[in-house]
Design an enzyme around this catalytic site. Sequence first.
Site, PDB file in Angstrom:
ATOM      1  CG  PHE A  30      -1.997   0.966   1.241  1.00  0.00           C
ATOM      2  CD1 PHE A  30      -3.212   0.653   0.659  1.00  0.00           C
ATOM      3  CD2 PHE A  30      -1.834   2.207   1.821  1.00  0.00           C
ATOM      4  CE1 PHE A  30      -4.255   1.580   0.665  1.00  0.00           C
ATOM      5  CE2 PHE A  30      -2.875   3.136   1.822  1.00  0.00           C
ATOM      6  CZ  PHE A  30      -4.084   2.813   1.239  1.00  0.00           C
ATOM      7  CG  ASP A  83      -0.385  -2.381   7.256  1.00  0.00           C
ATOM      8  OD1 ASP A  83      -1.501  -2.695   7.730  1.00  0.00           O
ATOM      9  OD2 ASP A  83      -0.156  -1.290   6.719  1.00  0.00           O
ATOM     10  CE1 TYR A 124      -9.633   3.066   6.254  1.00  0.00           C
ATOM     11  CE2 TYR A 124      -8.730   4.283   8.114  1.00  0.00           C
ATOM     12  CZ  TYR A 124      -8.621   3.818   6.806  1.00  0.00           C
ATOM     13  OH  TYR A 124      -7.497   4.115   6.088  1.00  0.00           O
ATOM     14  CE  LYS A 125      -8.131  -0.125   4.798  1.00  0.00           C
ATOM     15  NZ  LYS A 125      -6.664  -0.110   4.708  1.00  0.00           N
ATOM     16  NE  ARG A 142     -10.142  -2.774  -2.846  1.00  0.00           N
ATOM     17  CZ  ARG A 142      -9.660  -2.155  -1.778  1.00  0.00           C
ATOM     18  NH1 ARG A 142      -8.498  -2.499  -1.267  1.00  0.00           N
ATOM     19  NH2 ARG A 142     -10.333  -1.170  -1.220  1.00  0.00           N
TER      20      ARG A 142
HETATM   21  C1  LIG Z   1      -5.996   1.056   4.518  1.00  0.00           C
HETATM   22  C2  LIG Z   1      -4.541   0.897   4.654  1.00  0.00           C
HETATM   23  C3  LIG Z   1      -3.772   1.875   5.292  1.00  0.00           C
HETATM   24  C4  LIG Z   1      -4.438   3.150   5.734  1.00  0.00           C
HETATM   25  O1  LIG Z   1      -3.599   4.010   6.359  1.00  0.00           O
HETATM   26  P1  LIG Z   1      -4.199   5.357   7.021  1.00  0.00           P
HETATM   27  O2  LIG Z   1      -3.064   5.940   7.717  1.00  0.00           O
HETATM   28  O3  LIG Z   1      -5.353   4.945   7.883  1.00  0.00           O
HETATM   29  O4  LIG Z   1      -4.718   6.195   5.902  1.00  0.00           O
HETATM   30  C5  LIG Z   1      -2.423   1.637   5.460  1.00  0.00           C
HETATM   31  N1  LIG Z   1      -1.849   0.498   5.023  1.00  0.00           N
HETATM   32  C6  LIG Z   1      -2.576  -0.462   4.381  1.00  0.00           C
HETATM   33  C7  LIG Z   1      -1.902  -1.700   3.915  1.00  0.00           C
HETATM   34  C8  LIG Z   1      -3.931  -0.281   4.177  1.00  0.00           C
HETATM   35  O5  LIG Z   1      -4.641  -1.204   3.542  1.00  0.00           O
END
Ligand SMILES: *Cc1c(COP(=O)(O)O)cnc(C)c1O
Length: 420
Positions: A130, A199, A224-225, A378
């Site tokens: 990401f 992560d 939030y996921k 997705r």
């Molecule tokens: C959703 C997601 C994030 C989100 O990071 P924020 O700091 O909350 O914006 C980070 N890493 C991964 C792999 C994600 O899927």
Amino acid sequence: MATTREDCIELDRRDPLAPLRELFELPPQSIYLDGNSLGALPKATAGRLAQVVRQEWGRDLIGSWNSADWIGLPGRVGDKIARLVGAGASELVAADSTSVNLYKVLGAALTIARSDAPAARRILSEHSNFPTDLYIAAGAARERGFDLVLAGPGEIERSIDERLAVLLLTHVDYRSGRMHDMARLTRLAHDAGALVVWDLAHSAGAVPVDLHEANADFAVGCGYKYLNGGPGAPAFVWVHPSHADRFEQPLSGWMGHAAPFEFDAGYRPAGGIARYLCGTPPILSLAALECGVDTVLAAERFGGMQAIRRKSLALSALFAERVDAQCAGSGLARLTPLPDAERGSQISYSRADGAYAIVQALIARGVVGDFRAPDVLRFGFTPLYTRHVDVFDAVDHLAAILRSGEWQQPQFSRRAAVVT
Ligand SMILES: *Cc1c(COP(=O)(O)O)cnc(C)c1O
């Protein structure tokens, strides 16, 4: 034999997790397959927030830091999340964003690596990780004199050697849905003398994770996921107890101080995970996150994360199987590997053209998946509220859109500010 719609209704009738759908506000007529980007709203959240606002804030005012234990909220919610990821009590806190927490743990990992293995100067991650993870890692590497090295598909193992200081991986890939073997990669990195940061953004609440069993060093994840904490919910951070005290927070805020209310002029870090806190906790957001985490913990009565995983695999397998059957020859190429051990809780496809417009055409029909640049469709499956019949119907809509060319209507190609 192919699964029929009646079969799906029967599977839903026998589903041990079926009662949990009642915990959510879901818009009628919509099939929500985007809980991997923003989890659905728990029914309890609005009432709980109203109580925090009206009573705890409105009536009890500043006394609520003690009387409502606002000050304990990052740790209390952290302890609940810990149960979902194989962490112990008092080892995990809910705070800040995933990006910020990643900066903290990379700071810790690089500090420890520099002292234990001074010749190792590399952070290894993946090209496909990401972007925020890569941006934060690049920043931390630059600041501390390390090199960020990015592995391509299938290249992680052969890139692990004595030059490695920190391996930074996302357990379930946000785009492809491919899942890593956490225990194995952690062991390989440890054998090379390196530390590992995981992560868990697309894992926590979606797939069973056991941080202690995998002997992981650090983990961050998203609220939030699959944890249903609401837009911009606080994230979480976990550190193996053997590392927790071995680092000075680069974000040395007062909430991570050993005694914040002594108002010392000098910084003294708290013991354990509390030093990973920085500023005043966002109480409203943490209260909403707690409601979200409670929806996942509610599954403990029905088999917990193992039951969630069983249903998730069934839903994603059903989706992939039906797309193969209904959408053959329509240009969709599956990105998600199908062996159970290699996929998280989503199925993704790439398509040479029209991926964005196809997703918009699906949304217009009430089927909410999402698009990820450059060419990915997705579909996420949240076993707490997604039914087999939803999966069945979603594929029918997708097949109809592809067959009719409905997605080519010009309104489906217009881009909004946030690509959902
Ligand atoms: C959703 C997601 C994030 C989100 O990071 P924020 O700091 O909350 O914006 C980070 N890493 C991964 C792999 C994600 O899927």
